[in-house]
Design a protein around this motif. Structure first.
Motif, PDB file in Angstrom:
ATOM      1  N   LEU A   4       0.833  -1.206   0.000  1.00  0.00           N
ATOM      2  CA  LEU A   4       0.000   0.000   0.000  1.00  0.00           C
ATOM      3  C   LEU A   4       0.868   1.257   0.000  1.00  0.00           C
ATOM      4  N   ASP A   5       1.928   1.249   0.784  1.00  0.00           N
ATOM      5  CA  ASP A   5       2.845   2.396   0.810  1.00  0.00           C
ATOM      6  C   ASP A   5       3.526   2.579  -0.550  1.00  0.00           C
ATOM      7  N   TRP A   6       3.845   1.467  -1.200  1.00  0.00           N
ATOM      8  CA  TRP A   6       4.466   1.533  -2.526  1.00  0.00           C
ATOM      9  C   TRP A   6       3.510   2.175  -3.528  1.00  0.00           C
ATOM     10  N   CYS A   7       2.245   1.784  -3.512  1.00  0.00           N
ATOM     11  CA  CYS A   7       1.243   2.374  -4.399  1.00  0.00           C
ATOM     12  C   CYS A   7       1.076   3.853  -4.124  1.00  0.00           C
ATOM     13  N   ARG A   8       1.055   4.222  -2.855  1.00  0.00           N
ATOM     14  CA  ARG A   8       0.886   5.635  -2.487  1.00  0.00           C
ATOM     15  C   ARG A   8       2.071   6.469  -2.955  1.00  0.00           C
ATOM     16  N   PRO A  29       2.402  11.960  -7.105  1.00  0.00           N
ATOM     17  CA  PRO A  29       2.387  13.171  -7.948  1.00  0.00           C
ATOM     18  C   PRO A  29       1.100  13.367  -8.735  1.00  0.00           C
ATOM     19  N   TYR A  30       0.220  12.387  -8.748  1.00  0.00           N
ATOM     20  CA  TYR A  30      -0.962  12.453  -9.606  1.00  0.00           C
ATOM     21  C   TYR A  30      -2.144  13.129  -8.889  1.00  0.00           C
ATOM     22  N   GLU A  31      -2.752  14.024  -9.602  1.00  0.00           N
ATOM     23  CA  GLU A  31      -3.902  14.754  -9.053  1.00  0.00           C
ATOM     24  C   GLU A  31      -5.131  13.840  -9.008  1.00  0.00           C
ATOM     25  N   GLY A  32      -5.889  13.956  -7.941  1.00  0.00           N
ATOM     26  CA  GLY A  32      -7.115  13.192  -7.794  1.00  0.00           C
ATOM     27  C   GLY A  32      -6.921  11.794  -7.249  1.00  0.00           C
ATOM     28  N   VAL A  33      -5.715  11.467  -6.802  1.00  0.00           N
ATOM     29  CA  VAL A  33      -5.419  10.129  -6.266  1.00  0.00           C
ATOM     30  C   VAL A  33      -4.994  10.257  -4.811  1.00  0.00           C
ATOM     31  N   PHE A  90      -5.924   3.169 -10.420  1.00  0.00           N
ATOM     32  CA  PHE A  90      -5.353   2.163 -11.315  1.00  0.00           C
ATOM     33  C   PHE A  90      -4.641   2.835 -12.498  1.00  0.00           C
ATOM     34  N   CYS A  91      -5.307   3.820 -13.076  1.00  0.00           N
ATOM     35  CA  CYS A  91      -4.734   4.520 -14.218  1.00  0.00           C
ATOM     36  C   CYS A  91      -3.446   5.234 -13.834  1.00  0.00           C
ATOM     37  N   ALA A  92      -3.440   5.860 -12.662  1.00  0.00           N
ATOM     38  CA  ALA A  92      -2.250   6.589 -12.224  1.00  0.00           C
ATOM     39  C   ALA A  92      -1.077   5.635 -12.019  1.00  0.00           C
ATOM     40  N   LEU A  93      -1.341   4.475 -11.420  1.00  0.00           N
ATOM     41  CA  LEU A  93      -0.272   3.515 -11.162  1.00  0.00           C
ATOM     42  C   LEU A  93       0.292   2.963 -12.471  1.00  0.00           C
ATOM     43  N   VAL A  94      -0.577   2.681 -13.424  1.00  0.00           N
ATOM     44  CA  VAL A  94      -0.114   2.171 -14.718  1.00  0.00           C
ATOM     45  C   VAL A  94       0.618   3.269 -15.487  1.00  0.00           C
ATOM     46  N   HIS A  95       0.061   4.488 -15.457  1.00  0.00           N
ATOM     47  CA  HIS A  95       0.668   5.611 -16.174  1.00  0.00           C
ATOM     48  C   HIS A  95       2.049   5.943 -15.642  1.00  0.00           C
ATOM     49  N   ARG A  96       2.294   5.689 -14.370  1.00  0.00           N
ATOM     50  CA  ARG A  96       3.609   5.981 -13.766  1.00  0.00           C
ATOM     51  C   ARG A  96       4.716   5.186 -14.467  1.00  0.00           C
ATOM     52  N   PHE A  97       4.427   3.972 -14.888  1.00  0.00           N
ATOM     53  CA  PHE A  97       5.426   3.130 -15.529  1.00  0.00           C
ATOM     54  C   PHE A  97       5.326   3.163 -17.061  1.00  0.00           C
ATOM     55  N   PHE A  98       4.178   3.575 -17.570  1.00  0.00           N
ATOM     56  CA  PHE A  98       3.995   3.671 -19.022  1.00  0.00           C
ATOM     57  C   PHE A  98       3.364   5.032 -19.357  1.00  0.00           C
ATOM     58  N   PRO A  99       4.121   6.086 -19.208  1.00  0.00           N
ATOM     59  CA  PRO A  99       3.567   7.447 -19.365  1.00  0.00           C
ATOM     60  C   PRO A  99       3.113   7.770 -20.794  1.00  0.00           C
ATOM     61  N   ASP A 100       3.607   7.046 -21.776  1.00  0.00           N
ATOM     62  CA  ASP A 100       3.231   7.318 -23.158  1.00  0.00           C
ATOM     63  C   ASP A 100       2.007   6.524 -23.613  1.00  0.00           C
ATOM     64  N   GLU A 102     -11.230  -0.121 -17.613  1.00  0.00           N
ATOM     65  CA  GLU A 102     -10.871  -0.801 -18.863  1.00  0.00           C
ATOM     66  C   GLU A 102      -9.557  -0.275 -19.432  1.00  0.00           C
ATOM     67  N   LEU A 103      -9.344   1.015 -19.331  1.00  0.00           N
ATOM     68  CA  LEU A 103      -8.098   1.608 -19.825  1.00  0.00           C
ATOM     69  C   LEU A 103      -6.898   1.099 -19.030  1.00  0.00           C
ATOM     70  N   ALA A 104      -7.020   1.113 -17.708  1.00  0.00           N
ATOM     71  CA  ALA A 104      -5.907   0.681 -16.857  1.00  0.00           C
ATOM     72  C   ALA A 104      -5.598  -0.804 -17.054  1.00  0.00           C
ATOM     73  N   PHE A 105      -6.629  -1.656 -17.071  1.00  0.00           N
ATOM     74  CA  PHE A 105      -6.408  -3.092 -17.169  1.00  0.00           C
ATOM     75  C   PHE A 105      -5.880  -3.491 -18.551  1.00  0.00           C
ATOM     76  N   SER A 106      -6.424  -2.897 -19.582  1.00  0.00           N
ATOM     77  CA  SER A 106      -5.970  -3.237 -20.935  1.00  0.00           C
ATOM     78  C   SER A 106      -4.533  -2.782 -21.165  1.00  0.00           C
ATOM     79  N   THR A 107      -4.182  -1.605 -20.640  1.00  0.00           N
ATOM     80  CA  THR A 107      -2.813  -1.109 -20.793  1.00  0.00           C
ATOM     81  C   THR A 107      -1.828  -1.969 -20.007  1.00  0.00           C
ATOM     82  N   ALA A 108      -2.214  -2.357 -18.789  1.00  0.00           N
ATOM     83  CA  ALA A 108      -1.336  -3.202 -17.974  1.00  0.00           C
ATOM     84  C   ALA A 108      -1.135  -4.565 -18.621  1.00  0.00           C
TER      85      ALA A 108
END
Length: 218
Positions: free
Chosen positions: A108-112, A117-121, A136-146, A163-169
């Motif tokens: 949980l601390d790792w996710c936080r 840096p992400y707004e709304g999380v 979910f989107c913020a965590l995935v975007h952190r490693f795949f920003p593009d 759907e966006l977060a799971f499909s991207t992951a």
């Protein structure tokens, strides 16, 4: 008693009575000892000893007749020995398993930390903090920003976010879609065990991809 007897006949009768009394006491003691031995045999001690001795006496003869060396003596000696191997085995079994609560809190601390840096999380748990899909989107975007534009996400469209977060992951990290967007939308709050399991799997995939160092593992 003998000194106070009046004549020889009376002394002889007294001696005979004393001998009979001593004989009866001796017989009584022997009978009590016999009962005790029977109780010990019933408890299995005597039987186990006799059986063990019989097997030890018979096994060498059987081995000799078969032309093989006897192995009963070394086995019996090592069975009762407490060597270094036995001690280490006991320590392994007595070791306490990892504290699941600590592992959960570390994840949980790792996710936080990754989504800070992400707004709304604002990740405080593995349930309500993930209900709109933004985390979910913020965590995935952190490693795949593009992969997608985070600023365009809408917290009022949780199904699209899931759907966006799971499909991207799945596409970029190889993380299997363990969660279903429709199921999560129907829930008032996601089941923390399901979210926790998915995050663990996502983390494992990141480690395999080399995107997370193993020393950072929660």
């Amino acid at each position: 008693m003998l000194d106070s007897a009046a004549d020889f006949e009376e002394r002889r009768m007294i001696r005979a009575a004393l001998r009979d009394l001593l004989k009866k006491k001796r017989e009584k003691r022997e009978k009590e000892h016999g009962v005790r031995r029977q109780d010990l045999n019933k408890g299995g001690t005597g039987g186990a000893v006799s059986i063990g001795r019989a097997s030890m006496n018979q096994q060498p003869s059987a081995n000799k007749s078969a032309g093989q060396p006897s192995s009963s003596t070394p086995m019996s000696r090592t069975a009762g020995r407490t060597g270094p191997a036995a001690v280490s085995t006991q320590k392994c079994f007595s070791a306490e398993p990892p504290n699941a609560k600590n592992v959960k809190q570390m994840l949980l601390d790792w996710c936080r930390a990754k989504t800070e840096p992400y707004e709304g999380v604002d990740i405080q748990n593995f349930s309500s903090s993930w209900k709109d899909g933004i985390a979910f989107c913020a965590l995935v975007h952190r490693f795949f920003p593009d992969a997608f534009e985070y600023s365009t996400l809408n917290p009022y469209k949780p199904r699209d976010n899931f759907e966006l977060a799971f499909s991207t992951a799945e596409r970029l990290a190889g993380c299997p879609p363990l969660l279903d967007a429709d199921d999560l939308v129907r829930m008032k709050e996601p089941d923390w065990k399901c979210v926790y399991t998915y995050i663990q799997e996502f983390y494992r995939c990141l480690v395999e991809k080399g995107l997370v160092k193993t020393k950072q593992r929660p």
